[in-house]
Design an enzyme around this catalytic site. Structure first.
Site, PDB file in Angstrom:
ATOM      1  N   GLY A  12       0.761  -0.954   0.004  1.00 32.54           N
ATOM      2  CA  GLY A  12      -0.221   0.124   0.099  1.00 32.54           C
ATOM      3  C   GLY A  12       0.534   1.258  -0.018  1.00 32.54           C
ATOM      4  O   GLY A  12       1.686   1.757   0.399  1.00 32.54           O
ATOM      5  N   ARG A  73       0.491  -5.102  -5.064  1.00 31.24           N
ATOM      6  CA  ARG A  73       0.476  -5.463  -3.665  1.00 31.24           C
ATOM      7  C   ARG A  73       0.887  -7.098  -5.027  1.00 31.24           C
ATOM      8  O   ARG A  73       0.372  -7.901  -5.706  1.00 31.24           O
ATOM      9  CB  ARG A  73      -0.673  -5.579  -3.240  1.00 31.24           C
ATOM     10  CG  ARG A  73      -1.182  -4.519  -2.155  1.00 31.24           C
ATOM     11  CD  ARG A  73      -1.915  -5.823  -0.912  1.00 31.24           C
ATOM     12  NE  ARG A  73      -2.326  -3.405  -0.116  1.00 31.24           N
ATOM     13  CZ  ARG A  73      -1.734  -3.288   0.644  1.00 31.24           C
ATOM     14  NH1 ARG A  73      -0.403  -3.634   0.627  1.00 31.24           N
ATOM     15  NH2 ARG A  73      -2.361  -2.647   0.987  1.00 31.24           N
ATOM     16  N   ASP A 104       4.834  -3.996   6.175  1.00 30.36           N
ATOM     17  CA  ASP A 104       5.681  -5.119   6.774  1.00 30.36           C
ATOM     18  C   ASP A 104       5.398  -7.010   5.997  1.00 30.36           C
ATOM     19  O   ASP A 104       6.506  -7.148   5.991  1.00 30.36           O
ATOM     20  CB  ASP A 104       4.274  -6.336   8.026  1.00 30.36           C
ATOM     21  CG  ASP A 104       3.293  -5.945   8.014  1.00 30.36           C
ATOM     22  OD1 ASP A 104       2.536  -5.370   6.575  1.00 30.36           O
ATOM     23  OD2 ASP A 104       2.467  -6.804   8.756  1.00 30.36           O
ATOM     24  N   THR A 127       4.385   3.071   5.513  1.00 30.74           N
ATOM     25  CA  THR A 127       2.866   3.174   5.557  1.00 30.74           C
ATOM     26  C   THR A 127       2.084   3.682   6.551  1.00 30.74           C
ATOM     27  O   THR A 127       2.406   3.786   7.915  1.00 30.74           O
ATOM     28  CB  THR A 127       2.448   1.018   5.557  1.00 30.74           C
ATOM     29  OG1 THR A 127       1.474   0.773   6.624  1.00 30.74           O
ATOM     30  CG2 THR A 127       3.175   0.411   7.150  1.00 30.74           C
ATOM     31  N   ASP A 129      -0.352   2.506   8.465  1.00 24.18           N
ATOM     32  CA  ASP A 129      -1.321   1.440   9.642  1.00 24.18           C
ATOM     33  C   ASP A 129       0.088   1.219  10.364  1.00 24.18           C
ATOM     34  O   ASP A 129      -0.436   1.300  11.896  1.00 24.18           O
ATOM     35  CB  ASP A 129      -0.882   0.334   8.755  1.00 24.18           C
ATOM     36  CG  ASP A 129      -2.096  -0.115   8.009  1.00 24.18           C
ATOM     37  OD1 ASP A 129      -2.575   0.411   7.664  1.00 24.18           O
ATOM     38  OD2 ASP A 129      -2.002  -1.367   6.979  1.00 24.18           O
ATOM     39  N   ASP A 131       2.459  -0.237  11.416  1.00 24.87           N
ATOM     40  CA  ASP A 131       2.773  -1.631  12.068  1.00 24.87           C
ATOM     41  C   ASP A 131       4.042  -2.700  12.088  1.00 24.87           C
ATOM     42  O   ASP A 131       3.167  -3.566  12.371  1.00 24.87           O
ATOM     43  CB  ASP A 131       1.127  -2.499  11.317  1.00 24.87           C
ATOM     44  CG  ASP A 131       0.898  -2.567  10.438  1.00 24.87           C
ATOM     45  OD1 ASP A 131       1.885  -1.815   9.794  1.00 24.87           O
ATOM     46  OD2 ASP A 131       0.499  -3.267  10.448  1.00 24.87           O
ATOM     47  N   ARG A 173      -6.834  -2.800   8.603  1.00 25.85           N
ATOM     48  CA  ARG A 173      -7.150  -4.497   8.516  1.00 25.85           C
ATOM     49  C   ARG A 173      -7.007  -5.168   9.146  1.00 25.85           C
ATOM     50  O   ARG A 173      -7.812  -5.374  10.190  1.00 25.85           O
ATOM     51  CB  ARG A 173      -6.846  -4.644   6.870  1.00 25.85           C
ATOM     52  CG  ARG A 173      -7.214  -5.490   6.664  1.00 25.85           C
ATOM     53  CD  ARG A 173      -7.949  -5.769   5.390  1.00 25.85           C
ATOM     54  NE  ARG A 173      -6.802  -5.818   4.368  1.00 25.85           N
ATOM     55  CZ  ARG A 173      -6.259  -5.499   3.221  1.00 25.85           C
ATOM     56  NH1 ARG A 173      -7.832  -5.451   2.735  1.00 25.85           N
ATOM     57  NH2 ARG A 173      -4.693  -5.305   2.801  1.00 25.85           N
TER      58      ARG A 173
END
Ligand code: F6P
Length: 321
Positions: A12, A73, A104, A127, A129, A131, A173
């Site tokens: 992403g 992706r 990740d 990202t 996110d 994460d 997500r």
């Protein structure tokens, strides 16, 4: 051919990826490398598709969201000979080091590739996110937080006017870093994240208590990973006396001009990544740790789950009374 650095943006997109591309290119050139930007994520390595990046060709992109290299992706990269093909492309182009800019999933691809090549593979976490294990912050996160905060401030106005409850779904997500920070910064009455399952009964109770206190409007920030927010909106409406509306912020959070902080992080991460390549280091990522740009083991970053501070949910609850 002289010394060569490759760049790939994968997974992403995140605001600040272009700032990272620019910084790797300019710092790489300053250190005597030519720089190749592989196109469309891992696909660029599978098909040997790249463009030559020069200090001039990356002019005027620091303020642009997205990635000039495009992204994809590409889960198949780790299967069916993908990493072998990627390693071959690195070898054909005499790549000394590859900077992998992504989240990740991209780091897992980078780790698999690093097992097939002697080139330095260096991850730059980017990202929305936030994460990625081993870094307190990823490139793009701050921009996405600010985008969502700006939108929710507007939603709050209409929520108050109509005395409605709004569920605002933000991205994430699998993880709730974005929802947690956005919820804190907007004074959300409830924050719902995948790491902390909250029952419908709890949410309805908080909203009812607020209503009794005279606070009839409310914002529930929900990470996309908690499940169906439209179902949740219907359920809350049926369990409370409030009108409930749902607003899904969606892909607007992934775009836009990067904040100063995202640009800064991208530039400093890129500088460190080029440094690691100059030192001949491999299987590394870069990260922000307690305010310092650090070197992180790529395998650790790719394989571990970043912990989330659930105490912040309590803080947010106290702040939104
Ligand atoms: O990885 C960033 C992210 O925006 C997630 O928060 C979201 O769930 C996902 O990407 C959406 O992925 P796609 O771009 O494949 O629709």
């Amino acid at each position: 051919m002289g010394k060569t650095i490759g760049i790939v943006t994968s997974g992403g997109d995140a605001p600040g990826m272009n700032a990272a591309i620019r910084a790797v290119t300019r710092i790489g050139h300053a250190k005597g490398y030519q720089v190749l930007g592989f196109m469309r994520g891992w696909d660029g390595l599978l098909t040997n598709t790249y463009k030559r990046l020069t200090p001039r060709s990356v002019g005027g992109i620091i303020q642009q969201g997205g990635t000039i290299l495009h992204t994809l992706r590409c889960p198949s990269f780790e299967q069916e000979g993908g990493t072998e093909k990627g390693a071959e492309t690195l070898s054909i182009n005499d790549i000394d080091g590859l900077v992998v800019i992504g989240g990740d999933g991209s780091f897992r691809g980078a780790l698999a590739l690093s097992q097939q090549t002697d080139a330095s593979i260096i991850g730059v976490p980017a990202t929305i996110d936030n994460d990625v294990y081993g870094t307190d912050e990823t490139v793009g996160f701050d921009t996405a937080v600010n985008t969502a905060v700006g939108a929710i401030d507007k939603i709050r106005d209409t929520a108050i006017s109509h005395e409605r409850i709004f569920i605002v779904e933000v991205m994430g997500r699998k993880r709730g870093f974005l929802a947690l920070e956005v919820g804190l910064c907007t004074g959300a009455e409830v924050i719902l994240i995948p790491e902390n399952i909250c029952t419908l009964h709890d949410v309805a109770r908080i909203m009812d208590e607020n209503s009794k206190k005279g606070k009839r409007a409310g914002i529930i920030v929900a990470a996309e990973g908690i499940g169906s927010t439209s179902q949740l909106a219907a359920d809350i409406q049926s369990q409370t006396e409030s009108e409930v509306r749902l607003s899904i912020l969606g892909y607007a959070q992934r775009g836009g001009s990067p904040t100063a902080r995202s640009r800064l992080l991208a530039s400093l991460f890129a500088e460190k990544a080029v440094d690691l390549i100059c030192q001949g280091m491999s299987n590394k990522a870069v990260g922000l740790q307690n305010g310092t740009i650090a070197e992180v083991d790529l395998e650790m970053a790719a394989k571990n789950k970043k912990p989330i501070d659930l105490r912040l949910l309590k803080t947010a609850e106290m702040l939104s009374t």
